[in-house]
Motif scaffolding. Structure first.
Motif, short mmCIF file in Angstrom:
data_model
loop_
_atom_site.label_atom_id
_atom_site.label_comp_id
_atom_site.label_asym_id
_atom_site.label_seq_id
_atom_site.Cartn_x
_atom_site.Cartn_y
_atom_site.Cartn_z
N ARG A 45 -61.41 -6.08 -46.23
CA ARG A 45 -61.53 -7.36 -45.51
C ARG A 45 -61.49 -7.15 -44.01
O ARG A 45 -62.08 -7.92 -43.24
CB ARG A 45 -60.39 -8.29 -45.95
CG ARG A 45 -60.45 -8.67 -47.43
CD ARG A 45 -59.28 -9.51 -47.85
NE ARG A 45 -59.32 -10.83 -47.22
CZ ARG A 45 -58.40 -11.77 -47.42
NH1 ARG A 45 -57.38 -11.54 -48.23
NH2 ARG A 45 -58.52 -12.94 -46.82
N GLN A 64 -61.82 -9.56 -56.17
CA GLN A 64 -62.48 -10.81 -55.80
C GLN A 64 -62.06 -11.30 -54.42
O GLN A 64 -62.66 -12.23 -53.88
CB GLN A 64 -62.17 -11.88 -56.86
CG GLN A 64 -62.69 -11.53 -58.25
CD GLN A 64 -62.20 -12.49 -59.31
OE1 GLN A 64 -61.60 -13.52 -59.01
NE2 GLN A 64 -62.47 -12.15 -60.57
N TYR A 69 -62.53 -9.80 -51.71
CA TYR A 69 -63.63 -9.57 -50.75
C TYR A 69 -64.91 -9.30 -51.52
O TYR A 69 -64.98 -8.39 -52.34
CB TYR A 69 -63.33 -8.38 -49.82
CG TYR A 69 -64.47 -8.16 -48.85
CD1 TYR A 69 -64.62 -8.98 -47.75
CD2 TYR A 69 -65.42 -7.15 -49.06
CE1 TYR A 69 -65.68 -8.81 -46.87
CE2 TYR A 69 -66.48 -6.97 -48.18
CZ TYR A 69 -66.60 -7.82 -47.09
OH TYR A 69 -67.66 -7.66 -46.22
N THR A 70 -65.91 -10.12 -51.23
CA THR A 70 -67.22 -9.96 -51.87
C THR A 70 -68.23 -9.54 -50.81
O THR A 70 -68.54 -10.32 -49.90
CB THR A 70 -67.68 -11.27 -52.52
OG1 THR A 70 -66.71 -11.70 -53.48
CG2 THR A 70 -69.03 -11.08 -53.20
N GLY A 127 -73.50 -6.70 -52.18
CA GLY A 127 -73.05 -6.26 -53.50
C GLY A 127 -72.17 -5.03 -53.51
O GLY A 127 -71.97 -4.36 -52.49
N ALA A 128 -71.63 -4.75 -54.69
CA ALA A 128 -70.75 -3.59 -54.91
C ALA A 128 -71.33 -2.75 -56.04
O ALA A 128 -71.77 -3.28 -57.07
CB ALA A 128 -69.33 -4.05 -55.24
N GLY A 137 -66.52 -6.64 -60.38
CA GLY A 137 -67.66 -7.03 -59.57
C GLY A 137 -68.61 -5.91 -59.22
O GLY A 137 -69.54 -6.11 -58.42
#
Length: 390
Positions: free
Chosen positions: A196, A225, A227-228, A232-233, A257
């Motif tokens: 973050r 969740q 930090y999105t 993408g991850a 994620g």
């Protein structure tokens, strides 16, 4: 039963036998080495204190229990005794770290004593003083190792390339978290806080995100969740994903994620990510996708290719611009780093290869075995790739 099916079953049986034999040999060798370390340390105590039947019996029992304590952790974990597993793991693996440091310092002092004797110098330390010195130094270094293991650093690297038309893209690399019994929510929250803070465009995980000794991974998955990343991850498997069970590990990564790249590539922003499985799958009889050439089918020579591969082994015939790896932990506990360099012939950090490709080997963020790091601080890596014409 058809001949083909019968041959498949016979092949599976032979693979299972080979896997069982290899694990038995590995376990026997590991216990032999660990037992020898205990023999060294406990013999120091035997030579220092007045000999007695009670002392000898106590040292023998302590050596046996401590040598086999990692197996006790495994047994408790398999029976889902969470509190007992956690407590035993912390005691057992903290002792393992202390014993390793005791051995390194003790051998160094033994070498000094031998040299002093050879050169006819008087060695200033008696047996008792040597034991106290080694014990206290190992304890001090263990305490420092606990502190260092919790000081997650952000390592930043910048790469310029003509393959990006304009602008830049940022990637955060996570590696070797070893989430499970000892690396839990508090540790993961520190990792997420770093994400973050640096706000990368993409997050990539280069293996060993979960540990062989699992825990409540579903609860841990929800922490990601917080930090999105905008683009993408993505993740690849490490050897510990197979030790924990491939299906369980993949389920965790996807719930967290991550898009898991298994012998495949994907266009993300202005770069191409390519991911392959860890070769540990071959020995564990679990499904593996290791064909890098097939994964690169959709990439072109004009693409900036980032290869995600857990172990820092570079294939000379694989085209990529940047390979991101982990696995070695930077040695985790000095001086173990020299063994990892010998095994993989790769340094931690960024290496410019002779043909223009680049390899980055992360120290990772978590710990395996002893919950300490010594002169190998945990890291989250921020990679900035930008246009050379910017």
């Amino acid at each position: 039963m058809g001949l083909k099916n019968k041959n498949i079953l016979m092949t599976d049986d032979r693979q299972q036998l080979h896997w069982s034999s290899a694990m038995s040999i590995f376990l026997s060798l590991a216990l032999l080495i660990y037992g020898s370390m205990h023999l060294y340390a406990l013999s120091k105590m035997w030579m220092t204190f007045p000999h007695s039947y009670g002392l000898g019996l106590a040292l023998i029992l302590a050596g046996i229990v401590l040598t086999f304590s990692p197996l006790l952790v495994w047994f408790l974990e398999r029976h889902s005794w969470h509190r007992a597993t956690t407590a035993t793991a912390w005691v057992s693996y903290s002792w393992m770290g202390y014993l390793f440091l005791f051995l390194c310092i003790g051998l160094l002092l033994d070498l000094g004593h031998a040299l002093a004797t050879l050169l006819n110098f008087n060695w200033p330390l008696s047996q008792a003083m040597s034991l106290r010195t080694v014990s206290l130094l190992a304890l001090a270094m263990l305490g420092y190792g606990f502190v260092e293991a919790r000081q997650i650093q952000v390592e930043e690297i910048h790469i310029t390339t003509p393959k990006l038309a304009t602008g830049h893209i940022t990637i955060a690399q996570l590696s070797d978290l070893h989430l499970g019994i000892m690396m839990g929510e508090e540790f993961l929250d520190r990792v997420i806080a770093k994400l973050r803070e640096i706000k990368p465009d993409i997050i990539v995980a280069t293996g060993d995100i979960v540990d062989g000794q699992g825990d409540d991974l579903d609860a841990l998955a929800r922490h990601f969740q917080a930090y999105t990343p905008p683009l993408g991850a993505y993740a690849v498997t490490g050897n510990h994903e197979y030790y924990a069970g491939l299906e369980n590990s993949l389920r965790f990564l996807r719930r967290a994620g991550f898009n898991v790249l298994r012998g495949e590539s994907v266009k993300v922003g202005s770069i191409v990510l390519v991911g392959v499985d860890d070769p540990a799958a071959m020995s564990s009889r679990q499904q593996a996708r290791l064909d890098t050439a097939k994964a690169l089918d959709s990439a072109t020579t004009n693409d900036f290719i980032v290869l995600l591969k857990h172990q820092p082994v570079v294939d000379s015939d694989t085209p990529f611009d940047l390979q991101l790896s982990g696995h070695t932990h930077g040695g985790q506990i000095f001086p173990f780093i020299y063994l990892t360099r010998l095994a993989y012939r790769a340094h931690t950090g960024l290496t410019e290869l002779a043909d223009g490709r680049r390899l980055y080997v992360s120290r990772g963020a978590g710990t395996w075995g002893p919950p300490i790091r010594l002169f190998a601080a945990p890291e989250v890596t921020l990679i900035t790739i930008e246009s050379r014409d910017k």
